[in-house]
Design an enzyme around this catalytic site. Structure first.
Site, PDB file in Angstrom:
ATOM      1  N   CYS A   9      -5.903   6.467   3.398  1.00  0.00           N
ATOM      2  CA  CYS A   9      -4.453   6.500   3.547  1.00  0.00           C
ATOM      3  C   CYS A   9      -3.852   5.672   2.422  1.00  0.00           C
ATOM      4  O   CYS A   9      -4.520   5.362   1.444  1.00  0.00           O
ATOM      5  CB  CYS A   9      -4.013   6.029   4.924  1.00  0.00           C
ATOM      6  SG  CYS A   9      -4.317   4.295   5.249  1.00  0.00           S
ATOM      7  N   CYS A  57      -2.592   9.921   6.339  1.00  0.00           N
ATOM      8  CA  CYS A  57      -1.183   9.605   6.093  1.00  0.00           C
ATOM      9  C   CYS A  57      -0.302  10.661   6.758  1.00  0.00           C
ATOM     10  O   CYS A  57      -0.784  11.713   7.163  1.00  0.00           O
ATOM     11  CB  CYS A  57      -0.925   9.531   4.595  1.00  0.00           C
ATOM     12  SG  CYS A  57      -1.732  10.858   3.701  1.00  0.00           S
ATOM     13  N   CYS A  95       0.521  11.181   0.390  1.00  0.00           N
ATOM     14  CA  CYS A  95      -0.903  11.115   0.704  1.00  0.00           C
ATOM     15  C   CYS A  95      -1.690  11.029  -0.595  1.00  0.00           C
ATOM     16  O   CYS A  95      -1.362  11.719  -1.562  1.00  0.00           O
ATOM     17  CB  CYS A  95      -1.344  12.359   1.469  1.00  0.00           C
ATOM     18  SG  CYS A  95      -0.698  12.437   3.145  1.00  0.00           S
TER      19      CYS A  95
END
Length: 168
Positions: free
Chosen positions: A10, A84, A92
């Site tokens: 993430c 994400c 992302c």
């Protein structure tokens, strides 16, 4: 089947990816080598993530917020899962390599503002989603892991799994 190397990725590597890393390692460390990282790591694990993991009996020793750069020269990953929240216009990380990639987006509990109870509820909800998806991952038949196309399709579907109890 040899151990599959899985990287949860993430942006900050302080909440969602850490929840996934610690939980999968606790549940199936014998089957997977599990890591997490961020494209822009915060440098520390969110205390609510630590509290949530501990409340679920999951070990937190050794968890740290780290950059995906640490894995540039590491043994190759089999699977990279981004967590994400593209739905919230969160950027992302983009990754390249010879591994399967899938997206299991979920809202960032660290972005919640409000009381301590509100934040704790957000982390509990995020972890409930992570756990539901990891249970689906662990339930995949062994044959699926030997068919790259079937595995990619199954992993992509898992990104939409939600906990049975929507009030969690």
């Amino acid at each position: 089947m040899s151990k599959q190397r899985v990287l949860f990725l993430c942006t900050g590597n302080s909440a969602r990816s850490v929840l996934a890393e610690a939980t999968l390692r606790a549940w199936a460390g014998h089957r997977f080598e599990v890591f997490s990282a961020g494209s822009q790591p915060t440098g520390q694990i969110n205390p609510f993530a630590i509290t949530q993991l501990q409340s679920d009996g999951i070990a937190t020793a050794g968890l740290r917020s780290k950059s995906w750069d640490e894995f540039a020269n590491a043994a190759p990953m089999h699977l990279v899962i981004t967590v994400c929240d593209a739905a919230a216009a969160e950027t992302c990380p983009v990754v390249f390599g010879d591994f399967l990639r899938t997206h299991w987006g979920l809202p960032d509990p660290a972005a919640i503002e409000g009381s301590t109870a509100d934040k704790a509820r957000a982390f509990a909800r995020a972890h409930a989603i992570v756990k539901a998806r990891l249970l689906a991952l662990l339930a995949l038949p062994a044959a699926t892991w030997n068919d790259r196309d079937a595995l990619k399709h199954a992993l992509d579907r898992i990104g939409f799994v939600q906990p049975a109890d929507q009030n969690t």
